[in-house]
Design an enzyme around this catalytic site. Structure first.
Site, PDB file in Angstrom:
ATOM      1  N   ALA A 139      16.579  -0.935  25.068  1.00 40.69           N
ATOM      2  CA  ALA A 139      17.284  -0.569  23.835  1.00 40.69           C
ATOM      3  C   ALA A 139      18.675  -1.210  23.761  1.00 40.69           C
ATOM      4  O   ALA A 139      19.579  -0.673  23.138  1.00 40.69           O
ATOM      5  CB  ALA A 139      17.398   0.945  23.735  1.00 40.69           C
ATOM      6  N   HIS A 250       8.364   7.941  31.054  1.00 40.41           N
ATOM      7  CA  HIS A 250       8.857   6.671  31.588  1.00 40.41           C
ATOM      8  C   HIS A 250       8.107   6.249  32.854  1.00 40.41           C
ATOM      9  O   HIS A 250       7.928   5.055  33.109  1.00 40.41           O
ATOM     10  CB  HIS A 250      10.353   6.768  31.899  1.00 40.41           C
ATOM     11  CG  HIS A 250      11.232   6.673  30.696  1.00 40.41           C
ATOM     12  ND1 HIS A 250      11.392   7.716  29.810  1.00 40.41           N
ATOM     13  CD2 HIS A 250      11.995   5.645  30.236  1.00 40.41           C
ATOM     14  CE1 HIS A 250      12.221   7.341  28.849  1.00 40.41           C
ATOM     15  NE2 HIS A 250      12.598   6.090  29.082  1.00 40.41           N
ATOM     16  N   ASP A 273      18.973   9.903  31.291  1.00 40.69           N
ATOM     17  CA  ASP A 273      19.039   8.780  30.345  1.00 40.69           C
ATOM     18  C   ASP A 273      18.926   9.308  28.913  1.00 40.69           C
ATOM     19  O   ASP A 273      18.403   8.644  28.018  1.00 40.69           O
ATOM     20  CB  ASP A 273      17.945   7.753  30.635  1.00 40.69           C
ATOM     21  CG  ASP A 273      18.241   6.380  30.020  1.00 40.69           C
ATOM     22  OD1 ASP A 273      19.417   6.111  29.687  1.00 40.69           O
ATOM     23  OD2 ASP A 273      17.302   5.574  29.853  1.00 40.69           O
ATOM     24  N   ALA A 307      13.630   4.110  24.272  1.00 44.07           N
ATOM     25  CA  ALA A 307      15.078   4.058  24.027  1.00 44.07           C
ATOM     26  C   ALA A 307      15.734   5.296  24.612  1.00 44.07           C
ATOM     27  O   ALA A 307      16.039   6.265  23.917  1.00 44.07           O
ATOM     28  CB  ALA A 307      15.349   3.960  22.527  1.00 44.07           C
ATOM     29  N   GLY A 308      15.925   5.275  25.923  1.00 48.57           N
ATOM     30  CA  GLY A 308      16.437   6.462  26.573  1.00 48.57           C
ATOM     31  C   GLY A 308      15.403   7.574  26.518  1.00 48.57           C
ATOM     32  O   GLY A 308      14.205   7.326  26.365  1.00 48.57           O
TER      33      GLY A 308
END
Length: 384
Positions: A139, A250, A273, A307-308
């Site tokens: 990201a 993730h 994150d 994105a995180g």
């Protein structure tokens, strides 16, 4: 102010104390014992567990706020959100953006640290970007990525007034060896991430002083039997800490289990994150310079990259516990003493031990947060 906490279980640095007391005096832990010989006010939490305050070394934002807002109110609201979820200290994490925006975010961390936040304590800044590589951009917008220059690094350290704690570098970049060694001299940790480096380049970076693998498995060259890549180097080296986003998105739980077997409980720690959408409903958000869509609590950019996250560290603890089969005491270490060791602050925080800061979280068996204490001050208390 001096007072005591009485609890059924106290998770100290070395063991679990049954039916004990913690004496807190002027923000520090004065004594841990089975008896209370002090004539002080006692907070009796009954059957609840007293654990070390959780630490999140890699968080971008939450509850609608972002570190890149470069605003005290934003950072304070992030700190309050963290306290509500059992976190007592954190690193405010930046993103790849125009350099003037990054500098403003760092300056805000300095001002906010000096002023003091009303929730979790901000430990300093984690600079994630702009010294990354396009192939594993995640990201991070490619047009703001930069090459490594010592003078620029020196300026960022100056702007931070020595509150810069971690800098992410793609080790295949020119001048990385010089910069990593310089950061080490200054007491700043280098994290390896968003990188297309080879196994050999990564091992060299670790030998030069790189200390942390950024959200391991994500944003880096993967493990292949003929090219072990960055993942292989992190797994193979005993000298590098591995960050892990334990949200079961993730990283698959089976892979979390493999990483734990290699890193055990002394070189692996949990991060969130988390981005702006943490604690909020699905919808359209921003992460730094990019638009992000959150669906089913999963944050992705418009081109599909994760994105995180929207993870709470306490849920990461539960997820790693379930994935590995370790007990709660060991799982909590991955979000307390180990991250503290990773950035060299374990003499002050990260565990319940005499003379350390009274950074304490009180939970029930389901990991619901009942109270969060930062330097002896109750910054969050669950409404009963």
């Amino acid at each position: 102010m001096k007072y005591a906490i009485k609890a059924k279980q106290i998770y100290t640095e070395d063991n679990i104390l049954e039916d004990g007391y913690i004496i807190i005096n002027h923000g520090k832990i004065e004594k841990i014992s089975k008896q209370n010989d002090e004539k002080v006010n006692v907070i009796d939490v009954g059957e609840l567990k007293v654990i070390p305050g959780l630490i999140d070394l890699h968080i971008h934002g939450a509850n609608g706020y972002d570190v890149m807002d470069a605003d005290y109110n934003s950072l304070d609201n992030i700190s309050k959100y963290l306290a509500e979820n059992g976190v007592t200290s954190f690193l405010a994490t930046t993103l790849t953006a125009p350099m003037e925006k990054i500098e403003k975010a760092i300056e805000n961390v300095v001002k906010s640290k000096d002023k003091g936040l009303t929730g979790a304590e901000v430990l300093g800044t984690y600079l994630e970007g702009p010294y990354l590589t396009e192939e594993h951009k995640g990201a991070h917008p490619v047009n703001f990525m930069r090459e490594l220059k010592l003078d620029e690094i020196k300026k960022l350290i100056e702007v931070s007034k020595d509150t810069l704690k971690v800098v992410t570098i793609a080790p295949e970049k020119e001048n990385s060896e010089e910069i990593i060694k310089y950061l080490k001299e200054k007491g700043i940790e280098t994290s390896i991430g968003h990188t297309n480096a080879t196994y050999e380049q990564t091992i060299d970076a670790i030998k030069n002083g790189a200390q942390i693998g950024v959200h391991t498995f994500n944003g880096m060259t993967g493990l292949h039997h003929r090219e072990p890549g960055v993942v292989g180097a992190i797994m193979d080296s005993e000298d590098i800490y591995a960050e892990l986003i334990a949200d079961n998105i993730h990283v698959n739980p089976a892979v979390m289990r493999i990483l734990y077997r290699l890193k055990k409980n002394d070189k692996l720690y949990l991060i969130s994150d988390c981005m702006r959408a943490g604690g909020l409903e699905d919808g359209e958000y921003s992460l730094g310079e990019l638009k992000v869509n959150v669906k089913n609590s999963i944050a992705r950019t418009e081109y599909g990259s994760l994105a995180g996250s929207t993870l709470k560290i306490k849920n990461g603890v539960k997820n790693i516990k379930k994935a590995t089969g370790i007990d709660l005491y060991e799982a909590i270490r991955l979000a307390s003493i180990i991250p503290a060791k990773a950035i060299g602050i374990d003499d002050k925080v990260g565990s319940i031990k005499q003379n350390k800061k009274a950074n304490i979280t009180i939970i029930d068996d389901e990991f619901n947060i009942y109270m969060t204490i930062v330097e002896g001050n109750i910054v969050y208390e669950r409404k009963m």
